[in-house]
Design a protein around this motif. Sequence first.
Motif, PDB file in Angstrom:
ATOM      1  N   TRP A   1       3.549  12.013  -1.485  1.00 51.60           N
ATOM      2  CA  TRP A   1       4.786  12.503  -2.108  1.00 51.60           C
ATOM      3  C   TRP A   1       5.920  12.406  -1.092  1.00 51.60           C
ATOM      4  CZ3 TRP A   1       6.348  12.902  -6.772  1.00 51.60           C
ATOM      5  CH2 TRP A   1       7.518  13.622  -7.086  1.00 51.60           C
ATOM      6  N   PRO A   2       7.076  11.865  -1.483  1.00 51.93           N
ATOM      7  CA  PRO A   2       8.186  11.698  -0.544  1.00 51.93           C
ATOM      8  C   PRO A   2       8.658  13.033   0.020  1.00 51.93           C
ATOM      9  CG  PRO A   2       8.894  11.318  -2.803  1.00 51.93           C
ATOM     10  CD  PRO A   2       7.401  11.395  -2.837  1.00 51.93           C
ATOM     11  N   SER A   3       9.145  12.978   1.239  1.00 49.26           N
ATOM     12  CA  SER A   3       9.542  14.198   1.931  1.00 49.26           C
ATOM     13  C   SER A   3      11.042  14.355   2.074  1.00 49.26           C
ATOM     14  CB  SER A   3       8.897  14.248   3.333  1.00 49.26           C
ATOM     15  OG  SER A   3       9.271  13.088   4.075  1.00 49.26           O
ATOM     16  N   ASP A   4      11.843  13.320   1.776  1.00 49.20           N
ATOM     17  CA  ASP A   4      13.295  13.475   1.890  1.00 49.20           C
ATOM     18  C   ASP A   4      13.961  12.763   0.715  1.00 49.20           C
ATOM     19  OD1 ASP A   4      14.030  10.636   2.544  1.00 49.20           O
ATOM     20  OD2 ASP A   4      12.764  11.068   4.305  1.00 49.20           O
ATOM     21  N   PRO A   5      15.239  13.084   0.423  1.00 49.48           N
ATOM     22  CA  PRO A   5      15.933  12.513  -0.745  1.00 49.48           C
ATOM     23  C   PRO A   5      15.941  10.995  -0.782  1.00 49.48           C
ATOM     24  CG  PRO A   5      17.189  14.337   0.180  1.00 49.48           C
ATOM     25  CD  PRO A   5      16.060  14.084   1.123  1.00 49.48           C
ATOM     26  N   ALA A   6      16.066  10.352   0.363  1.00 53.88           N
ATOM     27  CA  ALA A   6      16.084   8.883   0.375  1.00 53.88           C
ATOM     28  C   ALA A   6      14.774   8.320  -0.147  1.00 53.88           C
ATOM     29  CB  ALA A   6      16.358   8.383   1.790  1.00 53.88           C
ATOM     30  N   GLU A   7      13.656   8.941   0.263  1.00 50.24           N
ATOM     31  CA  GLU A   7      12.348   8.476  -0.212  1.00 50.24           C
ATOM     32  C   GLU A   7      12.185   8.736  -1.710  1.00 50.24           C
ATOM     33  OE1 GLU A   7       9.604  10.499   2.313  1.00 50.24           O
ATOM     34  OE2 GLU A   7       9.515   8.838   3.750  1.00 50.24           O
ATOM     35  N   ILE A   8      12.728   9.872  -2.195  1.00 53.54           N
ATOM     36  CA  ILE A   8      12.629  10.178  -3.632  1.00 53.54           C
ATOM     37  C   ILE A   8      13.345   9.102  -4.437  1.00 53.54           C
ATOM     38  CG2 ILE A   8      13.366  11.786  -5.434  1.00 53.54           C
ATOM     39  CD1 ILE A   8      12.817  14.054  -3.481  1.00 53.54           C
ATOM     40  N   SER A   9      14.548   8.703  -3.980  1.00 51.65           N
ATOM     41  CA  SER A   9      15.277   7.643  -4.677  1.00 51.65           C
ATOM     42  C   SER A   9      14.475   6.348  -4.670  1.00 51.65           C
ATOM     43  CB  SER A   9      16.633   7.418  -4.015  1.00 51.65           C
ATOM     44  OG  SER A   9      17.450   8.552  -4.161  1.00 51.65           O
ATOM     45  N   HIS A  10      13.795   6.078  -3.566  1.00 56.15           N
ATOM     46  CA  HIS A  10      12.979   4.872  -3.487  1.00 56.15           C
ATOM     47  C   HIS A  10      11.822   4.935  -4.484  1.00 56.15           C
ATOM     48  CE1 HIS A  10      11.384   1.225  -1.859  1.00 56.15           C
ATOM     49  NE2 HIS A  10      10.253   1.809  -1.471  1.00 56.15           N
ATOM     50  N   VAL A  11      11.186   6.109  -4.597  1.00 53.05           N
ATOM     51  CA  VAL A  11      10.088   6.277  -5.568  1.00 53.05           C
ATOM     52  C   VAL A  11      10.605   6.091  -6.987  1.00 53.05           C
ATOM     53  CG1 VAL A  11       8.444   7.923  -6.534  1.00 53.05           C
ATOM     54  CG2 VAL A  11       8.713   7.752  -4.064  1.00 53.05           C
ATOM     55  N   PHE A  12      11.785   6.642  -7.282  1.00 53.49           N
ATOM     56  CA  PHE A  12      12.367   6.463  -8.612  1.00 53.49           C
ATOM     57  C   PHE A  12      12.638   4.978  -8.885  1.00 53.49           C
ATOM     58  CE2 PHE A  12      14.382  10.970  -8.976  1.00 53.49           C
ATOM     59  CZ  PHE A  12      13.130  11.486  -9.235  1.00 53.49           C
ATOM     60  N   GLY A  13      13.063   4.271  -7.850  1.00 51.52           N
ATOM     61  CA  GLY A  13      13.285   2.838  -8.019  1.00 51.52           C
ATOM     62  C   GLY A  13      11.993   2.109  -8.342  1.00 51.52           C
ATOM     63  N   LEU A  14      10.897   2.521  -7.692  1.00 54.54           N
ATOM     64  CA  LEU A  14       9.593   1.919  -7.993  1.00 54.54           C
ATOM     65  C   LEU A  14       9.162   2.222  -9.422  1.00 54.54           C
ATOM     66  CD1 LEU A  14       7.687   2.731  -4.667  1.00 54.54           C
ATOM     67  CD2 LEU A  14       8.409   0.465  -5.454  1.00 54.54           C
TER      68      LEU A  14
ATOM     69  N   ALA B   1       0.825  -1.207   0.000  1.00 56.95           N
ATOM     70  CA  ALA B   1       0.000   0.000   0.000  1.00 56.95           C
ATOM     71  C   ALA B   1       0.860   1.259   0.000  1.00 56.95           C
ATOM     72  CB  ALA B   1      -0.928  -0.014   1.222  1.00 56.95           C
ATOM     73  N   GLU B   2       1.953   1.257   0.787  1.00 57.88           N
ATOM     74  CA  GLU B   2       2.807   2.441   0.848  1.00 57.88           C
ATOM     75  C   GLU B   2       3.476   2.707  -0.505  1.00 57.88           C
ATOM     76  OE1 GLU B   2       5.931   4.239   4.020  1.00 57.88           O
ATOM     77  OE2 GLU B   2       6.423   2.234   3.251  1.00 57.88           O
ATOM     78  N   GLU B   3       3.943   1.643  -1.150  1.00 56.02           N
ATOM     79  CA  GLU B   3       4.593   1.800  -2.451  1.00 56.02           C
ATOM     80  C   GLU B   3       3.612   2.299  -3.504  1.00 56.02           C
ATOM     81  OE1 GLU B   3       5.855  -2.217  -2.479  1.00 56.02           O
ATOM     82  OE2 GLU B   3       7.976  -1.706  -2.137  1.00 56.02           O
ATOM     83  N   LEU B   4       2.386   1.763  -3.474  1.00 56.45           N
ATOM     84  CA  LEU B   4       1.371   2.218  -4.422  1.00 56.45           C
ATOM     85  C   LEU B   4       1.002   3.685  -4.172  1.00 56.45           C
ATOM     86  CD1 LEU B   4      -0.867  -0.975  -4.451  1.00 56.45           C
ATOM     87  CD2 LEU B   4       0.532  -0.122  -6.345  1.00 56.45           C
ATOM     88  N   SER B   5       1.007   4.102  -2.918  1.00 58.18           N
ATOM     89  CA  SER B   5       0.723   5.506  -2.601  1.00 58.18           C
ATOM     90  C   SER B   5       1.817   6.408  -3.159  1.00 58.18           C
ATOM     91  CB  SER B   5       0.616   5.702  -1.083  1.00 58.18           C
ATOM     92  OG  SER B   5      -0.504   5.015  -0.570  1.00 58.18           O
ATOM     93  N   TRP B   6       3.087   5.968  -3.028  1.00 63.71           N
ATOM     94  CA  TRP B   6       4.171   6.770  -3.590  1.00 63.71           C
ATOM     95  C   TRP B   6       4.058   6.857  -5.123  1.00 63.71           C
ATOM     96  CZ3 TRP B   6       8.465   4.382  -0.037  1.00 63.71           C
ATOM     97  CH2 TRP B   6       8.621   5.201   1.105  1.00 63.71           C
ATOM     98  N   LEU B   7       3.727   5.744  -5.779  1.00 65.15           N
ATOM     99  CA  LEU B   7       3.547   5.781  -7.236  1.00 65.15           C
ATOM    100  C   LEU B   7       2.377   6.686  -7.619  1.00 65.15           C
ATOM    101  CD1 LEU B   7       4.174   2.062  -8.264  1.00 65.15           C
ATOM    102  CD2 LEU B   7       5.599   4.055  -8.798  1.00 65.15           C
ATOM    103  N   ALA B   8       1.309   6.688  -6.819  1.00 61.11           N
ATOM    104  CA  ALA B   8       0.171   7.582  -7.089  1.00 61.11           C
ATOM    105  C   ALA B   8       0.589   9.042  -6.936  1.00 61.11           C
ATOM    106  CB  ALA B   8      -0.983   7.253  -6.152  1.00 61.11           C
TER     107      ALA B   8
END
Length: 744
Positions: free
Chosen positions: A128-141, A107-114
């Motif tokens: 929407w991610p709030s820090d650079p580490a989360e942004i990299s994770h979203v890009f990976g998804l 669910a968390e990954e799908l929310s980031w993709l949304a």
Amino acid sequence: MVADFYRILDSSSRGEFLGRRAELTALDAVLERRPAEARLVAVTGPAGAGKTRLVAQWLEEVRTRGCTVAAGSAEHPASMTPSEVLTSSLDHCLRHAPESVFDGLGAEELSWLAGLFPVLRQRWTARWPSDPAEISHVFGLARALLVRLARERSLVLFCDDMHWADPVSLEFLRFLFLDPPKAAIVIVLGYRPAQAGPGLTELVERVVRYGAAIRIELGPLTEDQTAGLLPAGADRLTRRLLHHDSAGNPGVAQELARAHGPRPELGHHPHGDELRSGIPHFVVPPVPEMRRLSPAALLALCAAAVCGDPFDLTMVAFVAQVTGAEAQTVLDELAAEHLVLPAADGGLRLRDPVVRAAAYHAAAPGWRQSAHTRAALLLRLAGAAPARQACHLEHTAIAGDTAGARVLTAAARDTVFTAPARALRWLEVAARLRQAEPDPADVLTRATALALDGRPAEARTLLVGLRRQRAALPEELRAATAEWLARTERWLGLTAEADETAHGEPAAGAEPGLWSEQLAVAVDSGTAWARRPGTGAPVDALPAEPAHRARCLSLLAASAWLGGQRGTAEGRARRAAELVDGLDDAALTGGLETLRWLGSTEAALGRREEAERHLLRGHRLVGLHGQRVLQRGFAVALAELCLSHHDLEGAGRYAEEAEQCAAYGPVAATAAGRPTEDPQSPLKLLSQREEQIAQLVSQGRTNQQIARELGLSHKTVETYLGRTFKKLGISARAQVALLVGRAG
């Protein structure tokens, strides 16, 4: 599937695909085999170069091969949202993606993709991610999502207008190609290099360096490629001028062609300086960048369009009625949009004639009139050349403005050889302002312009009337009138009258212009010149001025060849060529026939390379400068040159052009009409009946007329003519006529 691709296409650009075949092949090579890893393709070029059209054609073709196709475009930075290019490109694919694409995602990954892809917000809550580490994770998804989409079929993703790309989309592409996924993914970026930011440029260069990308640069089209984009009714001269004025840019060429209608009159459309600084004779919708300009920048763009190319900051500020600092700010905005560019000779210019026409007609007529008045005032105070002032005076001057009439007349004199149609217009405006009988010198200028514009009969009427006043004319004007009267009579094919006029002035032997016309009358009628007793200048007393000296030497060379003096002809032609090759185009515009006489003589002497260079130079210049009366002579000379070297296709093209120019002047019997080193006639390949029919075709007879005259059926004539075409390796009746004329 196609992801709303035509949403980013201009509907008028979708038609038969012409040109850019090499670039299309380069794109095909990317998908020759299913890519083992993600590939990046950068398709670059200026506005109008055809980037979108090229990729659209390719996507239509690869879609039929079973690829998944998706496309989108960046919007202007002012209206951009984060990750806009990425989301608009994949919107359709994700909207219709099967559930299996999202299998295994929490669910968390799908929310980031949304959060990254708005289309998914219909299914899942966006985050929407709030820090650079989360942004990299979203890009990976997102990377994993692309791999899943390419699992069964190759995925081709087109991101257009990337010079406006948002930072998030660029950052994702950088992330993706740090370690290209092992999947059949091709991402095509379309952008304008001049407007691309350092982030995009660095990204493409780095991926190219790593071997995961190719770059396809769209340069100008060739003249033949441009011709394929234009209406079928456009003649060769018009096609050539449209190619020149568009600088080979297909988008600009098509807009100019649409403006001039389906079948414009031969070479008689506004071109060259008229497009850059005269009246834009066509209206186009505002170019996309104009819709995004600030009101101040749009005002400055309209002012620049009124000023004409080139312009500078001071002129734009004065015409737009803003301060220098304000003008600088808005010109920077226009430069950022690539609507204003540096001019080659200093100052600034608008991007192309289409931008100028759109901006010119976007202004209200009343404001435009006032703007021309301000521009004329500034140029007068600055002591600008008459031609620069005339571009504005013709819009603003009123009856009784004798000073304005003098400027317009001076401008016409200055441009009569470079733009005769424009010079005629300025003389007409000057006459309305002056409201008095024109000065004899102005009558001569008008006659010169009429003759060069392809109206020698009208010119002759004026010159005959002017010559009746010769007793009251200054000697220099009297000689110039006789020279131009002889020239127009020669162009009209009135050989005896031209010869008499050229010899009729008391100063005919001492005046270089009249003496050269005596030579020209003889050469163009196919005879060697013979000096009459007591007239004509000696050969060793040629004028010192290089262009006029080259003219006389070219005529003397042609005359020597016609008189059977090959050695003399060779020597004079070499001397003339040395002079001509040392002169720039501007120095030759007052006597472009020099290039025809010289080139034709060189062709007769068997010096093909020199002949072709000189004839093509003249052919190009008479077209660019609107000297329509000379167009046919150059077309025939080039057709003869092609034919003498068995280039029947080239001969046919120039023969067709000569036919189209028939109304503007007769064909001169130049030196090239004499036998060359290879006198073999292709007509010897024909049977007696085939040659008989070819002769009738050359006289302009139709198949039905030939059938009646020879007592044959229409079908039989068609059969004989088909055999003739096949034996001679040609495909047009004009080529038959040329071969018959060549054979005598």
